[in-house]
Design an enzyme around this catalytic site. Structure first.
Site, mmCIF file in Angstrom:
data_model
loop_
_atom_site.group_PDB
_atom_site.id
_atom_site.type_symbol
_atom_site.label_atom_id
_atom_site.label_comp_id
_atom_site.label_asym_id
_atom_site.label_seq_id
_atom_site.Cartn_x
_atom_site.Cartn_y
_atom_site.Cartn_z
ATOM 1 N N CYS A 12 41.042 37.801 33.211
ATOM 2 C CA CYS A 12 39.662 38.243 33.069
ATOM 3 C C CYS A 12 39.554 39.617 32.437
ATOM 4 O O CYS A 12 40.533 40.332 32.296
ATOM 5 C CB CYS A 12 38.989 38.297 34.451
ATOM 6 N N GLY A 38 39.357 36.765 28.016
ATOM 7 C CA GLY A 38 38.774 35.600 28.669
ATOM 8 C C GLY A 38 37.678 34.997 27.840
ATOM 9 O O GLY A 38 36.754 35.704 27.424
ATOM 10 N N ASN A 112 39.529 40.926 38.361
ATOM 11 C CA ASN A 112 40.607 40.573 37.448
ATOM 12 C C ASN A 112 41.898 40.548 38.249
ATOM 13 O O ASN A 112 42.292 41.552 38.830
ATOM 14 C CB ASN A 112 40.714 41.595 36.312
ATOM 15 N N GLY A 113 42.564 39.404 38.272
ATOM 16 C CA GLY A 113 43.811 39.276 39.006
ATOM 17 C C GLY A 113 43.881 37.969 39.763
ATOM 18 O O GLY A 113 43.132 37.027 39.498
ATOM 19 N N TYR A 251 51.459 41.164 24.794
ATOM 20 C CA TYR A 251 50.504 40.198 24.248
ATOM 21 C C TYR A 251 49.055 40.427 24.660
ATOM 22 O O TYR A 251 48.155 40.355 23.835
ATOM 23 C CB TYR A 251 50.930 38.786 24.657
#
Length: 454
Positions: A12, A38, A112-113, A251
């Site tokens: 996210c 995302g 996020n996670g 990345y």
């Protein structure tokens, strides 16, 4: 289409801002800058005159919100979220920010996670009578907060202290904005300022777009509270070792972001330079698998003296829901997204730089595509160590059995990909480049820093 987009994916993106006119505009722009983190769906929640205004929708940010939506999201405080699924499905109820009301007021939260003990907590909450409206592990946090005692800050700390895993958060509680990073620091979260406004984002590239100044990264286990009294920070959690996700450098992060005291672009170039110094390949040109392989390929070219060429052109307009109407055109594969330049590749010995190999299916198709464009030799150089283990801290990863490097030697992978050679960055070289300690290398080593047996 899944094997055509054979990459690991971030969970996210987060953005939050406090005390600025038309906050929704800034959240919208911040989410657009973070679109790479995302693409399944997005959402914005703002606060004005004791009311939450919200909009969540599937798809990309520029498709999900129009001018009227932004105008209707009133207020000077807002948070936003881009979603890529790692837990739960893509239905609208799982899009964030999630909102709820309880005895102290209203809450909106974006995460996020991945919380590794979310399932066990959820089952206990359900057995105690809790009712869940989504499959997202983020909803667990809301329930835990509501069941604590004391002030909101006390409830927040009590709830988060029960969590294991990765959780960077932006949160609204009534008219207060919170930004939070878990004690291990898995996922990035940065603080910025725009005039008198305070803002937070998963990456600094979001600050660049709105004209904000990067202030600093949140520290591990830090809670920053922004309200009418100012900006306050506290660290209520037990100190833990740092395990920042090293794949952010390889990345996930945009190359123009500044992350953990490094420019992402420079890290990727150094990876390419290291690959070139360790390479024994005789070749004519270096090309990249766009876009993520570009900086490493430039670094490879600089260190090797081989010319960098645009041997593969990317089509940026392939939707995630592209429909292949009949079986007869399925063989187009990666050419929907990538197209080789035969003028560049014909009769050349080619070094191809890519960020990683996951299942190996895309690498195989890319090699075949380059050979069909006339290349004499194709040598793959991979800007990461072999991915041998799945991630459980907020990355969309195939199962271990689907990761080709978990069960095949480099020689076997080379044969499967039909390449003349494959060279990976070694784990030791990666650690040297990023500075060694303080990072999570679990996808390469299988050494998980936070126990999964919870």
């Amino acid at each position: 289409m899944k094997d055509i987009f054979d990459k690991l994916h971030e969970h996210c993106a987060l953005f939050g801002i406090y005390d600025i006119k038309e906050a929704s505009n800034y959240v919208y722009l911040g989410l657009h800058a973070l679109q790479h983190r995302g693409q399944e769906g997005c959402g914005i929640v703002t606060r004005d005159k004791d009311v939450f205004y919200k909009k969540r929708a599937r798809g990309l940010v520029l498709e999900a919100f129009d001018k009227t939506d932004i105008e209707n999201l009133k207020g000077s405080i807002g948070i936003g979220h881009n979603r890529y699924i790692t837990n739960g499905d893509s239905s609208l109820v799982n899009l964030q920010p999630l909102t709820a009301s309880f005895d102290l007021g209203d809450i909106a939260i974006a995460h996020n996670g991945n919380i590794v003990n979310a399932y066990s907590i959820r089952q206990k909450l359900i057995s105690d009578g809790a009712i869940f409206s989504s499959n997202s592990d983020t909803e667990v946090i809301i329930h835990l907060i509501a069941r604590q005692k004391g002030s909101f800050d006390e409830r927040l700390v009590g709830a988060l202290s029960q969590l294991k895993g990765a959780f960077s958060l932006v949160m609204l509680f009534n008219d207060t904005l919170y930004a939070i990073k878990d004690p291990w620091g898995f996922r990035p979260l940065a603080m910025g300022e725009l005039g008198d406004a305070c803002c937070f984002a998963s990456e600094t590239c979001a600050f660049d777009l709105i004209g904000a100044k990067f202030v600093r990264e949140l520290e591990n286990g830090e809670i920053i509270k922004v309200d009418k009294y100012g900006v306050n920070s506290f660290k209520p959690f037990k100190s833990e070792n740092s395990y920042r996700c090293v794949f952010e450098y390889i990345y996930f992060a945009r190359p123009d972001s500044y992350l953990w005291d490094n420019h992402v672009y420079e890290i990727r170039k150094r990876i390419g330079q290291k690959l070139a110094l360790k390479s024994n390949v005789d070749a004519d040109i270096v090309i990249a698998v766009p876009d993520s392989g570009m900086p490493a390929a430039i670094g490879y070219s600089q260190a090797s003296g081989l010319p960098f060429e645009m041997g593969i052109i990317r089509n940026h307009y392939v939707g995630r829901t592209f429909i292949e109407p009949t079986d007869s055109i399925r063989h187009f594969g990666v050419k929907l997204k990538l197209n080789p330049s035969s003028d560049v590749l014909n009769n050349k010995r080619v070094v191809v730089v890519d960020d990683s190999i996951v299942r190996g299916t895309t690498s195989r198709r890319i090699v075949k595509m380059i050979r069909n464009a006339g290349a004499k030799e194709v040598h793959l150089c991979i800007a990461s160590p072999p991915v041998t283990h799945p991630c459980f801290y907020g990355i969309d990863t195939p199962t271990k059995s689907e990761l080709i490097a978990s069960s095949h030697t480099i020689e076997e992978i080379t044969k499967y990909a039909t390449a003349d050679s494959i060279a990976y960055l070694s784990l030791e070289d990666l650690k040297e480049i990023v500075g060694g300690s303080g990072y999570c290398y679990a996808c390469f080593s299988g050494n998980y820093p936070v126990s999964l047996n919870v």
